[in-house]
Write an enzyme that holds these catalytic residues in place. Structure first.
Site, PDB file in Angstrom:
ATOM      1  CB  CYS A 258       7.709   0.904   0.091  1.00  0.00           C
ATOM      2  SG  CYS A 258       6.725  -0.095  -1.047  1.00  0.00           S
ATOM      3  CB  CYS A 380       5.336  -1.342  11.163  1.00  0.00           C
ATOM      4  SG  CYS A 380       4.418  -0.153  10.193  1.00  0.00           S
TER       5      CYS A 380
HETATM    6  C1  LIG Z   1       6.033   1.792   5.658  1.00  0.00           C
HETATM    7  S1  LIG Z   1       6.320   3.159   4.687  1.00  0.00           S
HETATM    8  C2  LIG Z   1       8.026   2.960   4.309  1.00  0.00           C
HETATM    9  C3  LIG Z   1       8.944   3.391   5.401  1.00  0.00           C
HETATM   10  C4  LIG Z   1      10.393   3.457   4.925  1.00  0.00           C
HETATM   11  N1  LIG Z   1      10.823   2.198   4.373  1.00  0.00           N
HETATM   12  C5  LIG Z   1      11.348   3.851   6.027  1.00  0.00           C
HETATM   13  O1  LIG Z   1      11.967   3.001   6.661  1.00  0.00           O
HETATM   14  O2  LIG Z   1      11.499   5.059   6.278  1.00  0.00           O
HETATM   15  C6  LIG Z   1       5.581   2.704   3.195  1.00  0.00           C
HETATM   16  C7  LIG Z   1       5.855   3.641   2.037  1.00  0.00           C
HETATM   17  O3  LIG Z   1       5.337   3.019   0.857  1.00  0.00           O
HETATM   18  C8  LIG Z   1       4.903   4.012  -0.018  1.00  0.00           C
HETATM   19  N2  LIG Z   1       4.017   3.340  -1.003  1.00  0.00           N
HETATM   20  C9  LIG Z   1       2.739   2.979  -0.858  1.00  0.00           C
HETATM   21  N3  LIG Z   1       2.304   2.358  -1.967  1.00  0.00           N
HETATM   22  C10 LIG Z   1       3.359   2.311  -2.817  1.00  0.00           C
HETATM   23  C11 LIG Z   1       3.534   1.805  -4.123  1.00  0.00           C
HETATM   24  N4  LIG Z   1       2.549   1.208  -4.775  1.00  0.00           N
HETATM   25  N5  LIG Z   1       4.741   1.952  -4.707  1.00  0.00           N
HETATM   26  C12 LIG Z   1       5.758   2.579  -4.068  1.00  0.00           C
HETATM   27  N6  LIG Z   1       5.640   3.088  -2.820  1.00  0.00           N
HETATM   28  C13 LIG Z   1       4.455   2.943  -2.206  1.00  0.00           C
HETATM   29  C14 LIG Z   1       4.250   5.032   0.886  1.00  0.00           C
HETATM   30  O4  LIG Z   1       4.204   6.299   0.257  1.00  0.00           O
HETATM   31  C15 LIG Z   1       5.166   4.999   2.101  1.00  0.00           C
HETATM   32  O5  LIG Z   1       6.132   6.029   2.013  1.00  0.00           O
END
Ligand SMILES: C[S@@+](CC[C@H](N)C(=O)[O-])C[C@H]1O[C@@H](n2cnc3c(N)ncnc32)[C@H](O)[C@@H]1O
Length: 437
Positions: A258, A380
């Site tokens: 993610c 978070c």
């Molecule tokens: C907490 S953020 C990640 C922050 C990132 N790891 C960083 O440090 O910059 C969560 C991310 O998960 C993605 N996301 C949500 N559901 C997902 C899924 N089913 N598969 C892949 N990515 C997903 C969102 O688009 C978002 O960008």
């Protein structure tokens, strides 16, 4: 070029508060649109301060308005309600002379095309200016007003953290520090501190986090020495703990499942040379563009993939990974001080569906981890349902998974994983658990 109308900044702020509180838009999106409407770019910081501050104290300011009004404003006049909140925020929390606040806020009524409300806004702000202390004392035992959080959130925090919830509520209402991560491939933390010093930017390093630098005052990234060249990235100190926990070695295959906007992907790449491959996956193609931009700025390379982490069949090439970072979508309740709109936008139902989504992703991604490999789960969030309880349930479902405990001088160990509460050691609220196959 279209000519900008000169709308007063307070009217623009009221509309941002309305977009978030009544229309469910995120603050970052609503504010980005609003910045375009400013006729004077110099007012950008003022607009940001008013929007963040008003939403930070929304539940408290709402109680003040309720106690000042004889009857609630009509649905169609919610913009005036939001303007009142913006006015009250300035009187209570900003260092602007009261007479200027009242005059400018009353003038903003005209830009909202509600001249009938001039008298009302004027009278209410003046009344608050005279009797603010008494009004705040009259809340009695209304916890929403006292702590400026929704009731359900206060209760969940009280249940999860009976000894800490008051400190958490307080920390959530504070302004967050701006923290940088020094790219250790390009320079030492000491050398960067020196550069900041030469640029007149006051900052300090952190004992337990070797690449983190906290600025005394936030500034634009473009004022940071070497930002464009990738010497530093903006990342809270808690988020900087994820990549080191993965313990990546040269020659490994790593999945950041993610990944967007890429803060942790780039940190993984900064920490270890000669990683065989880093795959950065995200479901949101637009957000992956930010990963690309971040990596390009720092001069790092990863394979970017758009896909659903819960459905690897659609994007996985069948080769196992030695390390997986699962920084799952979560409630964001650990970063409320950075995103006060979370208090208004999240609902208890969201938490249940997030917990289900996180479990689905965990179960699907676990199959991609090589035997002997390690997965770091992070959020978070500070809700136990998304953290400790999520990991305990996962361990129950997967006999081939065991927890590798995290011994550290930050956060606190739970029944599973390690939790940092917001504001502790200056950090955002974060949760980490390490799982071995
Ligand atoms: C907490 S953020 C990640 C922050 C990132 N790891 C960083 O440090 O910059 C969560 C991310 O998960 C993605 N996301 C949500 N559901 C997902 C899924 N089913 N598969 C892949 N990515 C997903 C969102 O688009 C978002 O960008």
């Amino acid at each position: 070029m279209t000519k900008k109308h000169s709308r007063p900044v307070r009217a623009i702020a009221a509309n941002v508060v309305l977009d978030v509180s009544a229309k469910g838009q995120s603050l970052s999106r609503a504010l980005a649109n609003a910045q375009q409407q400013l006729s004077r770019p110099a007012e950008s910081a003022l607009l940001q301060e008013m929007c963040y501050g008003t939403l930070r104290w929304f539940y408290q300011l709402d109680a003040v308005v309720a106690s000042l009004l004889n009857k609630p404003l009509k649905e169609r006049d919610q913009d005036i309600f939001c303007l009142l909140l913006v006015g009250l925020y300035q009187l209570q929390y900003m260092n602007v002379p009261s007479h200027a606040v009242i005059k400018e806020t009353v003038n903003a009524v005209l830009a909202l095309k509600k001249s009938w409300a001039k008298g009302l806004v004027n009278a209410m702000l003046r009344q608050y200016q005279r009797n603010g202390t008494d009004i705040r004392d009259s809340w009695g035992d209304d916890p929403e007003a006292e702590y400026a959080h929704p009731q359900w959130m206060i209760e969940t925090l009280k249940q999860d953290w009976p000894n800490d919830f008051l400190q958490i509520l307080q920390a959530n209402n504070e302004r967050p520090p701006m923290v940088l991560r020094v790219n250790r491939q390009q320079m030492t933390t000491g050398a960067y501190l020196q550069k900041l010093n030469e640029a007149g930017i006051k900052a300090a390093s952190q004992a337990f986090n070797p690449n983190a630098v906290e600025l005394e005052q936030a500034c634009s990234v473009f004022d940071l020495p070497g930002f464009k060249q990738g010497h530093v990235s903006v990342q809270d100190a808690a988020a900087q703990l994820a990549a080191p926990l993965l313990d990546v070695k040269a020659g490994m295959r790593v999945l950041d499942a993610c990944a967007a906007p890429g803060g942790k992907t780039s940190h993984i790449l900064e920490l270890t040379y000669d990683i065989e491959k880093v795959v950065a996956l995200d479901i949101d193609e637009q957000r992956l563009v930010q990963v690309r931009e971040n990596l390009d700025r720092i001069g790092l390379k990863a394979d970017l993939l758009t896909g659903d982490a819960a459905e690897p069949d659609k994007w996985w090439d069948g080769k196992l990974f030695d390390r997986i970072l699962l920084d799952v979508p979560c409630s964001g309740t650990g970063v409320i001080r950075r995103h006060p709109d979370i208090k208004l936008l999240r609902t208890p139902d969201d938490i249940d569906s997030l917990v289900k989504r996180q479990a689905d992703i965990l179960d699907a991604i676990w199959l991609l981890l090589a035997p002997g490999g390690m997965l770091v789960y992070s959020t978070c969030s500070i809700f136990k349902q998304e953290n400790e309880q999520q990991i305990l349930a996962f361990l129950q479902r997967h006999a081939d998974a065991s927890e590798v405990s995290i011994e550290a001088d930050w956060g606190k160990a739970g029944l599973a994983g390690r939790q940092i509460l917001p504001g502790k050691q200056g950090m955002d609220g974060f949760f980490f658990a390490r799982l071995k196959k």
